[in-house]
Motif scaffolding. Structure first.
Motif, PDB file in Angstrom:
ATOM      1  N   ARG A   2      17.606   7.805 -14.596  1.00  0.00           N
ATOM      2  CA  ARG A   2      18.638   7.193 -13.743  1.00  0.00           C
ATOM      3  C   ARG A   2      19.575   8.254 -13.176  1.00  0.00           C
ATOM      4  O   ARG A   2      19.932   8.217 -12.006  1.00  0.00           O
ATOM      5  N   GLU A   3      19.985   9.207 -14.025  1.00  0.00           N
ATOM      6  CA  GLU A   3      20.876  10.289 -13.580  1.00  0.00           C
ATOM      7  C   GLU A   3      20.191  11.156 -12.529  1.00  0.00           C
ATOM      8  O   GLU A   3      20.804  11.546 -11.535  1.00  0.00           O
ATOM      9  N   LYS A  37      20.229   9.314  -9.276  1.00  0.00           N
ATOM     10  CA  LYS A  37      21.570   9.355  -8.672  1.00  0.00           C
ATOM     11  C   LYS A  37      21.807  10.691  -7.987  1.00  0.00           C
ATOM     12  O   LYS A  37      22.318  10.742  -6.873  1.00  0.00           O
ATOM     13  N   GLY A  55      19.648   5.194  -6.314  1.00  0.00           N
ATOM     14  CA  GLY A  55      19.663   4.544  -7.623  1.00  0.00           C
ATOM     15  C   GLY A  55      18.292   3.997  -7.964  1.00  0.00           C
ATOM     16  O   GLY A  55      17.433   3.848  -7.104  1.00  0.00           O
ATOM     17  N   ILE A  56      18.097   3.719  -9.235  1.00  0.00           N
ATOM     18  CA  ILE A  56      16.853   3.069  -9.675  1.00  0.00           C
ATOM     19  C   ILE A  56      16.888   1.628  -9.163  1.00  0.00           C
ATOM     20  O   ILE A  56      17.865   0.915  -9.394  1.00  0.00           O
ATOM     21  N   LYS A  60      16.817  -2.172  -9.014  1.00  0.00           N
ATOM     22  CA  LYS A  60      17.155  -3.108 -10.090  1.00  0.00           C
ATOM     23  C   LYS A  60      15.950  -3.869 -10.635  1.00  0.00           C
ATOM     24  O   LYS A  60      15.946  -4.288 -11.783  1.00  0.00           O
TER      25      LYS A  60
END
Length: 172
Positions: free
Chosen positions: A98-99, A102, A107-108, A110
């Motif tokens: 995830r980082e 970013k 973003g990943i 949802k």
């Protein structure tokens, strides 16, 4: 499950910076339909040498690698409508993934669902601890190519899934 993706990432052990993102798309649980494999350039000289050495890449090819931002965009586009992401101990890497996304300005999504094969294997076979992927692959007779290579770990994970499912039925 008709289609899923096995994903693995390699990170620098000191900076936690992603240096490789790889994935294989599995169709009908039987065959590899496609693959994604990308090394990510790094300002760290140790990372550069590691990537060049482990990938057998020329330095000029290393300098031509797409940026993290481009790699993340390309990976998300490559995923298309696949939402199930399978990996060995992927839950432990999910925060770092995830980082990384970013940092890559994305973003990943949802709807992506992470499925941790190591956790499933540990529970199903009542291990006291998660067995290492390499060790389980050796026990199951799955050839080991390069270590610390995300694409090879994806292929090894697929081999483990196929071997266990042919012996004991569906894992997930």
């Amino acid at each position: 499950m008709k289609e899923y993706v096995i994903m693995d990432t390699e990170f620098n052990s000191t900076s936690n910076r992603a240096i490789q993102i790889s994935a294989v798309r599995i169709r009908d649980g039987l065959h590899i339909a496609d693959q994604f494999n990308r090394f990510i350039p790094s300002p760290d000289k140790f990372d550069q040498l590691h990537i060049i050495r482990t990938s057998n890449m020329r330095y000029s090819d290393y300098l031509a690698l797409p940026s993290l931002q481009q790699t993340v965009r390309d990976y998300v586009a490559w995923m298309r409508t696949t939402i199930d992401i399978v990996g060995w101990s992927i839950e432990g890497d999910a925060g770092r993934i995830r980082e990384t996304f970013k940092k890559g300005s994305h973003g990943i999504p949802k709807n992506w669902k992470f499925i941790d094969i190591a956790d499933i294997v540990e529970k199903r076979y009542s291990f006291n601890a998660t067995p290492p992927l390499q060790g389980l692959a050796n026990v199951l007779g799955i050839p080991v190519n390069r270590t610390h290579n995300a694409l090879d770990d994806c292929l090894r994970t697929f081999g483990v899934i196929k071997a266990l499912e042919s012996r004991d039925g569906k894992l997930f």
